[in-house]
Design a protein around this motif. Sequence first.
Motif, PDB file in Angstrom:
ATOM      1  N   GLN A  52       0.976  -0.907  -0.398  1.00  0.00           N
ATOM      2  CA  GLN A  52       0.330   0.176  -0.066  1.00  0.00           C
ATOM      3  C   GLN A  52       0.976   1.318  -0.129  1.00  0.00           C
ATOM      4  OE1 GLN A  52      -0.218  -2.465   2.629  1.00  0.00           O
ATOM      5  NE2 GLN A  52      -2.514  -3.318   2.152  1.00  0.00           N
ATOM      6  N   TYR A  53       2.111   1.304   0.882  1.00  0.00           N
ATOM      7  CA  TYR A  53       2.906   2.702   1.160  1.00  0.00           C
ATOM      8  C   TYR A  53       3.219   2.626  -0.697  1.00  0.00           C
ATOM      9  CZ  TYR A  53       6.640   5.614   1.971  1.00  0.00           C
ATOM     10  OH  TYR A  53       7.192   7.030   2.090  1.00  0.00           O
ATOM     11  N   ALA A  54       4.020   1.521  -1.030  1.00  0.00           N
ATOM     12  CA  ALA A  54       4.571   1.916  -2.148  1.00  0.00           C
ATOM     13  C   ALA A  54       4.276   2.346  -3.294  1.00  0.00           C
ATOM     14  CB  ALA A  54       5.275   0.131  -2.815  1.00  0.00           C
ATOM     15  N   THR A  55       2.620   1.354  -3.434  1.00  0.00           N
ATOM     16  CA  THR A  55       1.706   2.297  -3.917  1.00  0.00           C
ATOM     17  C   THR A  55       1.462   3.472  -4.125  1.00  0.00           C
ATOM     18  OG1 THR A  55       0.138  -0.173  -4.348  1.00  0.00           O
ATOM     19  CG2 THR A  55      -0.491   1.541  -5.273  1.00  0.00           C
ATOM     20  N   TYR A  56       1.166   3.619  -3.215  1.00  0.00           N
ATOM     21  CA  TYR A  56       0.597   5.975  -3.174  1.00  0.00           C
ATOM     22  C   TYR A  56       1.269   6.530  -2.919  1.00  0.00           C
ATOM     23  CZ  TYR A  56      -4.064   3.928  -2.625  1.00  0.00           C
ATOM     24  OH  TYR A  56      -5.381   3.324  -2.490  1.00  0.00           O
ATOM     25  N   ARG A  57       2.977   6.253  -2.986  1.00  0.00           N
ATOM     26  CA  ARG A  57       4.204   6.933  -2.897  1.00  0.00           C
ATOM     27  C   ARG A  57       4.518   7.077  -3.948  1.00  0.00           C
ATOM     28  NH1 ARG A  57      10.270   5.904  -1.411  1.00  0.00           N
ATOM     29  NH2 ARG A  57      10.217   3.957  -2.337  1.00  0.00           N
ATOM     30  N   THR A  58       4.200   6.021  -5.254  1.00  0.00           N
ATOM     31  CA  THR A  58       4.892   6.135  -7.035  1.00  0.00           C
ATOM     32  C   THR A  58       3.161   7.142  -7.468  1.00  0.00           C
ATOM     33  OG1 THR A  58       5.608   3.631  -6.843  1.00  0.00           O
ATOM     34  CG2 THR A  58       4.678   4.525  -8.547  1.00  0.00           C
ATOM     35  N   LEU A  59       1.415   6.643  -7.176  1.00  0.00           N
ATOM     36  CA  LEU A  59       0.782   7.385  -7.516  1.00  0.00           C
ATOM     37  C   LEU A  59       0.883   8.342  -7.576  1.00  0.00           C
ATOM     38  CD1 LEU A  59      -2.158   4.559  -7.208  1.00  0.00           C
ATOM     39  CD2 LEU A  59      -0.432   5.330  -8.910  1.00  0.00           C
ATOM     40  N   ALA A  60       1.142   9.274  -5.808  1.00  0.00           N
ATOM     41  CA  ALA A  60       0.991  10.833  -5.038  1.00  0.00           C
ATOM     42  C   ALA A  60       1.800  10.985  -6.195  1.00  0.00           C
ATOM     43  CB  ALA A  60       1.647  10.225  -3.882  1.00  0.00           C
ATOM     44  N   ALA A  61       3.457  10.962  -7.191  1.00  0.00           N
ATOM     45  CA  ALA A  61       4.518  11.542  -7.491  1.00  0.00           C
ATOM     46  C   ALA A  61       4.215  11.478  -8.945  1.00  0.00           C
ATOM     47  CB  ALA A  61       5.943  10.563  -7.219  1.00  0.00           C
ATOM     48  N   ASP A  62       3.625  10.578  -9.822  1.00  0.00           N
ATOM     49  CA  ASP A  62       2.899  10.403 -11.223  1.00  0.00           C
ATOM     50  C   ASP A  62       2.251  11.307 -12.046  1.00  0.00           C
ATOM     51  OD1 ASP A  62       1.913   9.413 -14.032  1.00  0.00           O
ATOM     52  OD2 ASP A  62       4.036   7.655 -13.173  1.00  0.00           O
ATOM     53  N   ALA A  63       2.877  13.035 -12.075  1.00  0.00           N
ATOM     54  CA  ALA A  63       2.161  13.447 -12.034  1.00  0.00           C
ATOM     55  C   ALA A  63       1.421  13.662 -13.653  1.00  0.00           C
ATOM     56  CB  ALA A  63       2.951  14.600 -13.018  1.00  0.00           C
ATOM     57  N   TRP A  64       1.320  12.618 -14.376  1.00  0.00           N
ATOM     58  CA  TRP A  64       0.288  11.409 -15.610  1.00  0.00           C
ATOM     59  C   TRP A  64      -0.677  10.825 -14.835  1.00  0.00           C
ATOM     60  CZ3 TRP A  64      -1.723   6.263 -16.166  1.00  0.00           C
ATOM     61  CH2 TRP A  64      -1.720   6.686 -17.442  1.00  0.00           C
ATOM     62  N   PHE A  65      -0.144  10.728 -14.479  1.00  0.00           N
ATOM     63  CA  PHE A  65      -1.672  10.055 -13.238  1.00  0.00           C
ATOM     64  C   PHE A  65      -2.470  11.034 -12.180  1.00  0.00           C
ATOM     65  CE2 PHE A  65      -3.566   7.280  -9.666  1.00  0.00           C
ATOM     66  CZ  PHE A  65      -4.217   6.550 -10.185  1.00  0.00           C
ATOM     67  N   VAL A  66      -1.851  11.366 -11.636  1.00  0.00           N
ATOM     68  CA  VAL A  66      -2.321  12.601 -11.019  1.00  0.00           C
ATOM     69  C   VAL A  66      -3.433  13.591 -12.026  1.00  0.00           C
ATOM     70  CG1 VAL A  66      -2.530  14.361  -9.228  1.00  0.00           C
ATOM     71  CG2 VAL A  66      -0.832  12.824  -9.848  1.00  0.00           C
ATOM     72  N   GLY A  67      -2.893  13.751 -13.442  1.00  0.00           N
ATOM     73  CA  GLY A  67      -4.132  15.196 -14.337  1.00  0.00           C
ATOM     74  C   GLY A  67      -4.625  13.904 -14.501  1.00  0.00           C
ATOM     75  N   GLY A  68      -4.889  12.677 -14.594  1.00  0.00           N
ATOM     76  CA  GLY A  68      -6.033  12.087 -15.615  1.00  0.00           C
ATOM     77  C   GLY A  68      -5.661  11.308 -15.840  1.00  0.00           C
ATOM     78  N   GLY A  69      -4.501  10.033 -15.772  1.00  0.00           N
ATOM     79  CA  GLY A  69      -4.049   8.810 -15.694  1.00  0.00           C
ATOM     80  C   GLY A  69      -5.230   7.835 -15.334  1.00  0.00           C
ATOM     81  N   TYR A  70      -5.334   8.597 -13.769  1.00  0.00           N
ATOM     82  CA  TYR A  70      -6.837   7.039 -13.646  1.00  0.00           C
ATOM     83  C   TYR A  70      -8.443   7.100 -14.512  1.00  0.00           C
ATOM     84  CZ  TYR A  70      -8.651  11.585 -12.009  1.00  0.00           C
ATOM     85  OH  TYR A  70      -9.050  12.890 -11.772  1.00  0.00           O
ATOM     86  N   ARG A  71      -8.060   7.375 -15.243  1.00  0.00           N
ATOM     87  CA  ARG A  71      -9.029   7.419 -15.746  1.00  0.00           C
ATOM     88  C   ARG A  71      -9.289   6.205 -16.779  1.00  0.00           C
ATOM     89  NH1 ARG A  71     -13.011  11.313 -15.139  1.00  0.00           N
ATOM     90  NH2 ARG A  71     -12.495  12.734 -13.599  1.00  0.00           N
TER      91      ARG A  71
END
Length: 281
Positions: free
Chosen positions: A259-278
Amino acid sequence: MRSLPPPSDTQASVFALCLGATADPGLHARLAGIAANLAGAGVTYQLNAVAASLHLVPRVQSVGAVAKTELIGLYETHLSKTDGAARAVYDRIRNAAPNNRCPLCGVGNVAHCDHHLPKSRYPDLAVLPINLVPACHFCNDKKRAKYPTSAGQQTFHPYFDEHLLKDPWVRATLNSGPPPVLVFDTDPPSAWSAQDGERVRRHFDACGLAITFTTNANDELPVVRDRLILQESRGGTAAVQQFLNDERDIHSTRPNSWQYATYRTLAADAWFVGGGYRTIP
Ligand SMILES: [Zn+2]
């Protein structure tokens, strides 16, 4: 991974239970004759576990007049067997993990006691309480009879290696896809010794943690997607970033959890934060 306090049962008390339940007079006499040897093996194990040098513990085929199969038989007859004389010790050790969570992976449910140094190679340690750790089916099956032949090959020992869990070394990498996928490997801190770095890599591989962590993290991604869509509708990209930062920080008490490794990576990924999650299916 989780650290645990060592079992309170002693080598002497467990061996006494096994000896007391040995009905065959010949075996009883031969076992009594090696009591000091087994006690010594327990002391050697403890000293080497504390010094992170379990690879120096000698592997044996017999002790005195007692054969390997007879030593393993002590464990199978008196500890792991449901009606064994020392079964209560087995149950105490197996049930010691909080919430029944496997200390070797931090994910699976405890199902067995695992011999940290395998009884097939170290039969003189077969009934030593500090050599028995709770483990899930998957870790137990993956580890099997692996044993260390060098310092770097020592896997994480829940009773002795708490220091290996303080800094994050489990790494998640986001492949944007489509679809986005998280993969896991190890990235020990550069300040660590080469030996500790090799140890956590060995543990990660020996317990198949890439499989365990990848399965759990990618299974979580659709839930993450829906939560982030909700956050975005409430507060835009800033709310998405804040949510991921909060999840990362909440899980930071276990810096080597998936869980920590996952959210550390996702929080630091500009593409993901900017909408890549969709794009998560
Ligand atoms: Zn496990």
